[in-house]
Design an enzyme around this catalytic site. Structure first.
Site, PDB file in Angstrom:
ATOM      1  N   GLY A 154       0.827  -1.210   0.000  1.00 55.31           N
ATOM      2  CA  GLY A 154       0.000   0.000   0.000  1.00 55.31           C
ATOM      3  C   GLY A 154       0.858   1.255   0.000  1.00 55.31           C
ATOM      4  N   ASP A 159       7.537   5.466   8.461  1.00 53.84           N
ATOM      5  CA  ASP A 159       6.929   4.783   9.592  1.00 53.84           C
ATOM      6  C   ASP A 159       5.662   5.544   9.922  1.00 53.84           C
ATOM      7  OD1 ASP A 159       7.370   2.420  11.296  1.00 53.84           O
ATOM      8  OD2 ASP A 159       6.946   3.880  12.862  1.00 53.84           O
ATOM      9  N   SER A 160       4.569   4.829   9.977  1.00 47.49           N
ATOM     10  CA  SER A 160       3.299   5.525  10.106  1.00 47.49           C
ATOM     11  C   SER A 160       2.368   4.745  11.012  1.00 47.49           C
ATOM     12  CB  SER A 160       2.673   5.723   8.721  1.00 47.49           C
ATOM     13  OG  SER A 160       2.776   4.549   7.960  1.00 47.49           O
ATOM     14  N   GLY A 204      -4.789  -1.161   4.847  1.00 45.46           N
ATOM     15  CA  GLY A 204      -4.708  -1.010   6.305  1.00 45.46           C
ATOM     16  C   GLY A 204      -6.021  -0.565   6.925  1.00 45.46           C
ATOM     17  N   LYS A 214      -7.153  10.617  -1.863  1.00 46.94           N
ATOM     18  CA  LYS A 214      -6.481  10.353  -0.579  1.00 46.94           C
ATOM     19  C   LYS A 214      -5.073  10.931  -0.552  1.00 46.94           C
ATOM     20  CE  LYS A 214      -4.522   6.894   2.426  1.00 46.94           C
ATOM     21  NZ  LYS A 214      -3.977   5.558   2.562  1.00 46.94           N
TER      22      LYS A 214
HETATM   23  P1  IMP Z   1       4.673   0.544   9.792  1.00 49.59           P
HETATM   24  O1  IMP Z   1       4.927   1.955   9.355  1.00 49.59           O
HETATM   25  O2  IMP Z   1       5.331  -0.446   8.895  1.00 49.59           O
HETATM   26  O3  IMP Z   1       4.980   0.331  11.228  1.00 49.59           O
HETATM   27  O4  IMP Z   1       3.136   0.226   9.583  1.00 49.59           O
HETATM   28  C1  IMP Z   1       2.188   1.216   9.781  1.00 49.59           C
HETATM   29  C2  IMP Z   1       0.797   0.610   9.708  1.00 49.59           C
HETATM   30  O5  IMP Z   1      -0.105   1.713   9.856  1.00 49.59           O
HETATM   31  C3  IMP Z   1       0.479  -0.013   8.364  1.00 49.59           C
HETATM   32  O6  IMP Z   1       0.671  -1.393   8.338  1.00 49.59           O
HETATM   33  C4  IMP Z   1      -1.016   0.291   8.216  1.00 49.59           C
HETATM   34  O7  IMP Z   1      -1.760  -0.661   8.860  1.00 49.59           O
HETATM   35  C5  IMP Z   1      -1.199   1.571   8.999  1.00 49.59           C
HETATM   36  N1  IMP Z   1      -1.231   2.685   8.073  1.00 49.59           N
HETATM   37  C6  IMP Z   1      -0.226   3.559   7.810  1.00 49.59           C
HETATM   38  N2  IMP Z   1      -0.608   4.419   6.861  1.00 49.59           N
HETATM   39  C7  IMP Z   1      -1.861   4.062   6.521  1.00 49.59           C
HETATM   40  C8  IMP Z   1      -2.763   4.574   5.561  1.00 49.59           C
HETATM   41  O8  IMP Z   1      -2.501   5.499   4.784  1.00 49.59           O
HETATM   42  N3  IMP Z   1      -3.965   3.953   5.513  1.00 49.59           N
HETATM   43  C9  IMP Z   1      -4.297   2.916   6.322  1.00 49.59           C
HETATM   44  N4  IMP Z   1      -3.487   2.379   7.205  1.00 49.59           N
HETATM   45  C10 IMP Z   1      -2.259   2.958   7.304  1.00 49.59           C
END
Ligand code: IMP
Length: 215
Positions: free
Chosen positions: A17, A74-75, A164, A186
């Site tokens: 994604g 990282d989000s 996500g 988006k």
């Molecule tokens: P990480 O940055 O790999 O720790 O994962 C962040 C998690 O946050 C992702 O696996 C998604 O589940 C969620 N996430 C981050 N950005 C989005 C987005 O734009 N939409 C939906 N879920 C998000």
């Protein structure tokens, strides 16, 4: 601030994604970008307790492995009634015992906790998506770019676009969720645009202005 030589860097992510969104955002710039997934790089363990620390872990690992600058993301989703959870653990809440990811399970967990708090109005269900990008060079020098978007969580989930937690997040000023938006709505942003909606598009806008020469 070192230059990004030969307009080449690695996207330090395996998340489909995120990679799809970055590839849309990078299209106007003519950079040569390969992802950590394409290059078969290992996914480092995210042992940090902040978005910055985890973004650094991912970008640094990819930069060292390739000898190229690397950009990571990282989000996560921070829900006010849950004291900012799931936050840096947003992906973990979707991780099953066998290591696969199930985002319906993660959204249900978030909803169950909100219900336990009696969060039954949009005002009690506020939160934000946060993204921290890290540009890291093989010698460890790093820069950060941050974006966030406020909104509230809806139930049941709505929409099948995005990834996500998109189907439960409705950004302020809209009556549809991220899961009901087109990719352009988006995270669409191009040089010269003032407005960007998603956390990732907002963080990318800061990166593009600082590092890619965007207006
Ligand atoms: P990480 O940055 O790999 O720790 O994962 C962040 C998690 O946050 C992702 O696996 C998604 O589940 C969620 N996430 C981050 N950005 C989005 C987005 O734009 N939409 C939906 N879920 C998000």
């Amino acid at each position: 601030m070192k230059p990004i030589e030969n307009k080449t860097f690695v996207l330090a992510s395996h998340n489909k994604g995120k990679l799809r969104e970055f590839s849309d955002l990078l299209r106007p710039f003519g950079y040569s970008v390969r992802s950590a997934a394409e290059l078969g790089l290992d996914e480092p363990e995210e042992t940090g307790s902040t978005f910055e620390e985890n973004a650094y872990i991912k970008a640094h690992a990819a930069a060292v492995a390739t000898g190229l600058p690397a950009l990571s993301d990282d989000s996560g989703l921070c829900v006010d009634a849950l004291d900012g959870a799931p936050g840096v653990y947003t992906a973990d809440w979707a991780t099953k015992e066998d290591g696969s990811r199930d985002f319906m399970m993660a959204m249900e967990k978030t909803e169950k906790l909100l219900a336990e708090k009696g969060a039954d109005t949009p005002q009690k269900r506020t939160g934000r998506f946060v993204a921290t990008l890290c540009l890291c060079f093989p010698d460890g020098e790093a820069e950060y770019f941050r974006g966030a978007v406020d909104g509230h969580l809806v139930w049941p989930p709505r929409g099948t676009d995005g990834f996500g937690y998109d189907p439960v997040f409705q950004p302020d000023g809209f009556d549809i969720t991220f899961g009901e938006m087109t990719a352009e709505e988006k995270h669409g942003w191009k040089p010269g645009d003032e407005q960007a909606l998603s956390h990732r598009a907002r963080a990318f806008r800061e990166f593009a202005r600082a590092r890619l020469g965007a207006a």
